[in-house]
Write a protein that holds these residues in place. Sequence first.
Motif, PDB file in Angstrom:
ATOM      1  N   SER A  35       6.280  44.545   2.038  1.00  9.95           N
ATOM      2  CA  SER A  35       7.075  43.639   2.190  1.00  9.95           C
ATOM      3  C   SER A  35       6.488  42.281   1.338  1.00  9.95           C
ATOM      4  O   SER A  35       5.221  42.380   1.218  1.00  9.95           O
ATOM      5  N   TYR A  36       7.540  41.343   0.929  1.00 14.42           N
ATOM      6  CA  TYR A  36       6.877  40.481   0.046  1.00 14.42           C
ATOM      7  C   TYR A  36       5.974  39.455   0.928  1.00 14.42           C
ATOM      8  O   TYR A  36       4.934  39.148   0.312  1.00 14.42           O
ATOM      9  N   PRO A  37       6.658  38.888   2.108  1.00 14.82           N
ATOM     10  CA  PRO A  37       5.183  38.090   2.882  1.00 14.82           C
ATOM     11  C   PRO A  37       4.074  38.746   2.846  1.00 14.82           C
ATOM     12  O   PRO A  37       2.976  38.131   2.796  1.00 14.82           O
ATOM     13  N   VAL A  38       3.841  40.136   3.338  1.00 15.80           N
ATOM     14  CA  VAL A  38       2.733  40.641   3.454  1.00 15.80           C
ATOM     15  C   VAL A  38       1.891  40.637   2.232  1.00 15.80           C
ATOM     16  O   VAL A  38       0.679  40.498   2.183  1.00 15.80           O
ATOM     17  N   ALA A  39       2.623  40.752   1.231  1.00 13.32           N
ATOM     18  CA  ALA A  39       1.978  40.960  -0.425  1.00 13.32           C
ATOM     19  C   ALA A  39       1.445  39.489  -0.508  1.00 13.32           C
ATOM     20  O   ALA A  39       0.330  39.380  -1.066  1.00 13.32           O
ATOM     21  N   ILE A  40       2.128  38.481  -0.163  1.00 13.88           N
ATOM     22  CA  ILE A  40       1.490  36.861  -0.325  1.00 13.88           C
ATOM     23  C   ILE A  40       0.112  36.901   0.401  1.00 13.88           C
ATOM     24  O   ILE A  40      -0.732  36.387  -0.105  1.00 13.88           O
ATOM     25  N   LEU A  41       0.265  37.321   1.652  1.00 15.43           N
ATOM     26  CA  LEU A  41      -0.700  37.244   2.701  1.00 15.43           C
ATOM     27  C   LEU A  41      -2.138  38.337   1.830  1.00 15.43           C
ATOM     28  O   LEU A  41      -3.208  37.783   1.866  1.00 15.43           O
TER      29      LEU A  41
END
Lengths: 288, 332
Positions: free
Chosen positions: A60-66
Motif C-alpha cells: 500500500s501507499y503508506p508502506v511504500a513511503i516507509l
Amino acid sequence: MRTVFGILPDALAYGMVLFTISIGLSIMMGLMRVVNLAHGAFAMIGGYLASFALVSLGVSYPVAILIAVIGAVIISVPFEFLLYRRIYRKSDELTQILLTIGITFFIVGVANYIFGPTSKPIPLPELLKGPFDLGVRMIPTHRLFVIGCGVVTAVALWLLIEKTEFGVRLRAAVDNGDMAEALGIRTQIVYSATFALAVGLAAFGGVVGAELLPVEPFYALRYMVTFLVVVSVGGAGSVSGALAASLLLGLADTTGKYLAPEFGEFFFYVAVIVIVYIFPHGLFGRAH
Amino acid sequence: MTPASDTAGPVATAGLRNDLIAAAAIAGLGAIGYFVFPDDLAFLTRVIGLAFLVISLDLVTGYCGVATLGHAALFGVGAYAAGNACLAGVTDPILMLLVGIVAGTATGLISGVLVTRFRGLPQLVLSIAFGQLVAALANKLSSITGGSDGLAGISPGPVFGMFNFDMFGRTGYVFSVAVLLIAMVVLLRFARSPFALMCRAIKDDTLRARMIGVAVYPRLVVMYCVAGAVAGLGGALTAINTGVVGLDSVGFERSAEALIMLILGGAGNLWGALIGAILFELFHHYVSAASPFHWMILIGLLLIVVVLFFPKGLVNEVVRRVGEFRQARGAR
C-alpha cells in the motif's frame, strides 16, 4: 481572479515539494557546510524504491513511503561512512561539488542499470486520485496531500530542532562545532544522524512529490540545481528560510510557466539572481 | 612547462624559451593527432574547442578561486554570435573568431560583475543562475539561436581566402591547432604577468590581498572578461568547425563537465586544463559507446577517485612527483 486561483494551489504544492526535499539539504549545509549536489540523487532513490514497492511488491501507499525512506537511509550509510565524512566542514566548495557530482553520476548510473532507463510510475491510492471541492474551485486531492505533508514536515522539524535534546545538540554543533565538541557533544554522531535525517526527508519528498517532479532516469541531475538554489535563497540551516524560499520560488516558477510557458525557467532564475544578489546569505540566513 | 615558470618571477629569456617549448609541444601533439588518428579529426577538433572552455574556466577557477557551474554560457554565447555573424554574411573564419571573442568578453563582463561579488554558496548559485538564464534565453530567442533545433547552416569561407574547409575536417583541424597554439602561448605569458600573479594572491588569501591594497572585485571582473574572450574563442571555433550550434553548448551539463575536466587535469595550471579536456574526452569517446549509464557509473567513480586521491589534478600530481624525484636525486 480565476488565474490566481488556478496558479496558487499548484504553486503552493510545488513549493511544498521543493521544501520537503530541500530542507534536509538546508540543515545539512547549515550544519556540515557541505554543498551536497547529490541530495537529489537520494530523493531519486526514494522514488525508485517506492515505485518498485508499489508496482512490483504491490504494497500500500503508506508502506511504500516507509520502504522508500528507510531504504534510502540504509543505502546512504556507506556513502556517509566512506565519502561524506571526509568533507564535513573542512574542505573547500570545489572539492565538495566534484565529489558530490561524482556520487550523483554513480547513483544515477547504478539506479538505471538496476531499474532500466524508463521513467517510473508511482501510482496514487484511490483516496488521493480524485478532485477535491474547495468551495471556490476543484483542486486535485493529491495537491492538498502534498501541501499537508509540507506543513507537517515543517512543524515536526521545528519541534525537533527547538524542543528536543537532539535539537539542542544540533544547534550547538551548527553554531560552534569545536566548542560543542569540547562540551562533550559527540558531533560526529550528530552529523551522522543529521545526514540520515536529510536523506530520509529527501526520499520522503521524492515519493510524495513524484506527481510534480516525476521520477525519471536523470531526476538527480535535472533537479540538482533547483534544490541547491532553494537552500541558497532561504539561507542554509534555516527552516523558516527554506519554507519561505520554497514557496517564493515555487510561485515564481509556476507563475512563469502559466503566464509565459515559452520562457521556461527564465523567471525562476531571474528571481534567484535578484534575491541572491540582495540577500547573499539567504532570506533568513546568517553569515557564517 | 615546468612548475618553476608558474611560480617564480618571470625572467625574459626563460619566458621566451618556455613559449617556444609550449609552441613545440602543441605543434607536436597536433601532428601526432593528424598523422596517427586521421579518421578521428572531427573528434579531435571538437576536443580542441572544448579545451578552450576548460582553459577559460581555469582562469577563473584555478587562478582566482571562483567556483562556477555556469561557465558554458560564455562558450555558448561566443558560438551563437559567431554562427549568427556567419549567417549574416561575415564568413571569414578569422572575423568569426573575433566576433566570438567580443561576444564572449561581453558575456564574461556581465557574468563576472554578478558572480565575483560574493564568495562561497551565493557565488556558486549566482553562477548557476546566470548559466541557466542564458540557456533559457537561448531556448526562447529562436530567431537568433534556432531554439531547440539549434543554429544550422553555418558555412564559413576559406581560411585566409585560400584553405577551404573540407569534409574530412583536415583544414578545420589544422586551423584549430594553430589557433590553440597561438592562444596558449599568449595565455601562458598572461599567466606569468603581474596581473595573473595578483589574482593568485587573491585566491590564496583574499583578505590579505585586500589589506595590501589590491582592488579585488575589479580584478576578478577583468579576469572574467579575459576568460570570456577565451571561452568565446572556443565557442566560435566549434561553430566554425561543426557548422551547427545547439542548446547543449550553453547547458548546465557542459558547465559541469568542464569543471570535471579541469579538476581531472589540474586547476591553476593551463596545461592541466588542456590535458584534462583531452583525457576526459578520450575517456568519454571510448567508454560511452557501451551505454550512457555505464559511462555515468565510471565517470562518477573516476571523479570520486580523483577528488580523494589526486585532489590537485593529474598534471599537478605528476609535476609534484617529478619535482620530488629531482630533489631526491639532487640530495644524493
